[in-house]
Scaffold this motif. Structure first.
Motif, PDB file in Angstrom:
ATOM      1  N   VAL A   1      -2.304  -1.721   0.553  1.00 51.02           N
ATOM      2  CA  VAL A   1      -2.511  -0.272   0.453  1.00 51.02           C
ATOM      3  C   VAL A   1      -3.934   0.021  -0.003  1.00 51.02           C
ATOM      4  O   VAL A   1      -4.598   0.943   0.513  1.00 51.02           O
ATOM      5  CB  VAL A   1      -1.480   0.354  -0.510  1.00 51.02           C
TER       6      VAL A   1
ATOM      7  N   ARG B   1       2.157   3.775   1.470  1.00 49.52           N
ATOM      8  CA  ARG B   1       2.730   3.589   0.139  1.00 49.52           C
ATOM      9  C   ARG B   1       4.160   4.129   0.091  1.00 49.52           C
ATOM     10  O   ARG B   1       5.066   3.486  -0.460  1.00 49.52           O
ATOM     11  CB  ARG B   1       1.854   4.288  -0.910  1.00 49.52           C
TER      12      ARG B   1
ATOM     13  N   TYR C   1       6.581  -4.537  -1.478  1.00 52.11           N
ATOM     14  CA  TYR C   1       5.490  -3.607  -1.748  1.00 52.11           C
ATOM     15  C   TYR C   1       4.208  -4.413  -1.924  1.00 52.11           C
ATOM     16  O   TYR C   1       4.073  -5.193  -2.867  1.00 52.11           O
ATOM     17  CB  TYR C   1       5.784  -2.805  -3.011  1.00 52.11           C
ATOM     18  N   ASP C   2       3.255  -4.217  -1.014  1.00 47.72           N
ATOM     19  CA  ASP C   2       1.987  -4.952  -1.045  1.00 47.72           C
ATOM     20  C   ASP C   2       0.878  -3.992  -1.475  1.00 47.72           C
ATOM     21  O   ASP C   2       0.272  -3.298  -0.653  1.00 47.72           O
ATOM     22  CB  ASP C   2       1.690  -5.550   0.338  1.00 47.72           C
ATOM     23  N   GLU C   3       0.616  -3.955  -2.779  1.00 44.27           N
ATOM     24  CA  GLU C   3      -0.354  -3.012  -3.322  1.00 44.27           C
ATOM     25  C   GLU C   3      -1.759  -3.282  -2.807  1.00 44.27           C
ATOM     26  O   GLU C   3      -2.519  -2.347  -2.501  1.00 44.27           O
ATOM     27  CB  GLU C   3      -0.329  -3.066  -4.846  1.00 44.27           C
ATOM     28  N   ASP C   4      -2.143  -4.559  -2.682  1.00 40.20           N
ATOM     29  CA  ASP C   4      -3.487  -4.865  -2.209  1.00 40.20           C
ATOM     30  C   ASP C   4      -3.709  -4.375  -0.785  1.00 40.20           C
ATOM     31  O   ASP C   4      -4.803  -3.935  -0.434  1.00 40.20           O
ATOM     32  CB  ASP C   4      -3.747  -6.373  -2.282  1.00 40.20           C
TER      33      ASP C   4
ATOM     34  N   GLU D   1       7.594   2.060  -0.646  1.00 40.39           N
ATOM     35  CA  GLU D   1       8.529   2.472  -1.695  1.00 40.39           C
ATOM     36  C   GLU D   1       9.940   2.619  -1.136  1.00 40.39           C
ATOM     37  O   GLU D   1      10.925   2.245  -1.797  1.00 40.39           O
ATOM     38  CB  GLU D   1       8.047   3.776  -2.340  1.00 40.39           C
TER      39      GLU D   1
END
Length: 498
Positions: free
Chosen positions: A454, A429, A449-452, A433
């Protein structure tokens, strides 16, 4: 490729011959198939067993010598070319007269006996023939000793734009392009035998991650949202590792909206693989064995040719730390990369522009490209890449400014990129960022930024080794091609201006 005045005349004559054929009841586009018993290479390689036997072969006319009562032609199929012998006494005067309506490039099916001519050439004595296709455009040919023959397509741009002609005419181009297919086949067999599972992942992705590159955009009408064409295979394959599929690979097309040169094409074939419970050294071992295996399968020996010298692909490969290699080849010491200011000063001292450099890692990789890469002829693993340019790799335990990453080089070409994969979701993460900040500062190739992804890591990804290999680049190196366009059947080309 525009036709010359002479070629336009040939097109007209060929169409006149087409009309003449139809007037005598022959439609050269009617046949749907031809039942072959042998390929040309079969007859040439097994003449002793086939002498006097009746065979049925088919191919394109690549040479012809028409005479009053007897004629010779060469037919070429996908395996080789072979001479055929036709006589009026065998075919009948009316049937024999049809031969005058044939041209170089026409497809012909024949039946006859295998024999040797008085000059010793293996041939087929034709008893019957079928016109399978009429070529309405002339294929480049010349004249020598009274015989029409092909001489080859020399213009490089024409070769790329009309690849079908290049394959037909230029033996070397054909060997390289078919060799590229063998490289991919040998790679796939090797990985299958290693226990990897071949999978498929999405080409259309909401986020284009896994590499530093600008993506192509497209719009999904049914969902009314934009998608990216993938620039990498990485993040979806790692999701499979999270899902307990422990050894996976994909060989697929990726798309990067960037420049074209002899080493880059915006659409290319990428191999990526991931192995649970493996590390960087395991990936090195895999790369060494893979290239050695493919060389043996495609070239028949563990050597490639580069600048008139033989390069040995036999393991083990040379290994060197990135900063040590920069010091060796560029004379820039590791301590000069401690701060951005000192790194820029070193870069300026070596005559490289610095205005677009915002990170120490970016400067280090520019130094690699300019001073180190041109010296890496023998197979070499370059290790310990900066964290700024390696957002998906584990940090080096002894120096967190660098990562557990290597790139493989052969014949001065990058051929492999591998990590001990980052599996700490909090670290990942933070890296994403940092990439977002780099994008805000103007770096269009910074990772999104690939939240899924993470979230997937938060479910737990085991220690994993990952590897990426550009198959086009691999084929270039193994086959000795000078340009990536030489190993791509239909490379991207700038539209021709009128």
């Amino acid at each position: 490729m525009e036709l010359t005045h002479e070629e336009n005349d040939q097109v007209l004559r060929r169409r006149e011959k087409l009309q003449a054929l139809r007037q005598v009841g022959i439609d050269p586009f009617r046949e749907e198939r031809f039942d072959r018993t042998h390929l040309a290479a079969d007859i040439l390689n097994k003449y002793d067993a086939l002498e006097g036997k009746t065979v049925r072969i088919a191919g394109r006319i690549v040479a012809m010598r028409l005479m009053g009562k007897a004629s010779f032609m060469h037919l070429q199929d996908g395996s080789d070319k072979i001479q055929i012998y036709l006589r009026a006494d065998d075919l009948g005067e009316q049937r024999y007269a049809v031969l005058k309506l044939l041209d170089l490039g026409d497809h012909l099916g024949v039946q006859g006996e295998v024999f040797r001519t008085r000059t010793g050439e293996i041939s087929v004595h034709v008893r019957d023939f079928t016109i399978l296709t009429k070529a309405l455009r002339p294929i480049p040919y010349g004249k020598e000793k009274g015989e029409q023959h092909w001489y080859g397509l020399q213009d490089v741009e024409a070769r790329y734009r009309r690849r079908y002609l290049d394959l037909l005419i230029n033996r070397e181009s054909r060997q390289i392009l078919l060799g590229r297919c063998q490289v991919v086949q040998a790679t796939r067999r090797f990985l299958d035998n290693e226990g990897f599972l071949e999978v498929e992942t999405p080409v259309l992705q909401p986020l284009a991650g896994g590499a530093a590159a600008r993506p192509f955009l497209t719009h999904h009408n049914a969902l009314d949202i934009d998608f990216h064409l993938r620039i990498s295979l990485e993040l979806y394959l790692k999701r499979l590792i999270v899902g307990n599929v422990e050894k996976v690979y994909e060989i697929g097309r990726v798309f990067r909206n960037e420049g074209m040169d002899r080493r880059h094409n915006p659409e290319y074939t990428l191999l990526e693989l991931y192995q649970a419970y493996a590390n960087l050294e395991d990936m090195m071992d895999l790369v060494e064995r893979l290239f050695y295996h493919v060389c043996l399968q495609v070239r028949g020996e563990p050597f490639i040719e580069f600048n008139a010298q033989k390069v040995n692909m036999t393991p083990p490969w040379r290994r060197g730390r990135l900063l040590d290699l920069i010091e060796h080849y560029a004379g820039v010491k590791p301590e000069e990369f401690v701060t951005l200011e000192s790194a820029k000063a070193a870069m300026e001292r070596k005559g490289l522009p610095t205005e677009n450099e915002h990170t120490v890692g970016g400067i280090i990789e520019k130094m690699l490209e300019r001073f180190v890469q041109p010296n890496l002829v023998e197979p070499t693993f370059v290790t310990d890449y900066p964290v700024e340019t390696s957002p998906l790799a584990k940090k080096h335990p002894l120096d967190p400014r660098f990562t557990r990453r290597f790139e493989g080089y052969v014949a001065c070409q990058e051929v492999a990129n591998a990590f001990s994969e980052l599996n700490d979701p909090d670290d990942q993460r933070e890296r994403f960022e940092a990439q977002v900040r780099m994008r805000a500062e103007g770096d269009e190739e910074a990772h999104p930024y690939d939240e899924d992804f993470v979230i997937a890591l938060e479910y737990g990804m085991p220690p994993t080794g990952g590897l990426g290999i550009g198959m086009d680049r691999m084929a270039m190196v193994i086959l000795g091609a000078e340009s990536i366009q030489d190993v791509i059947f239909f490379p991207q080309m700038r539209p021709k201006t009128q």
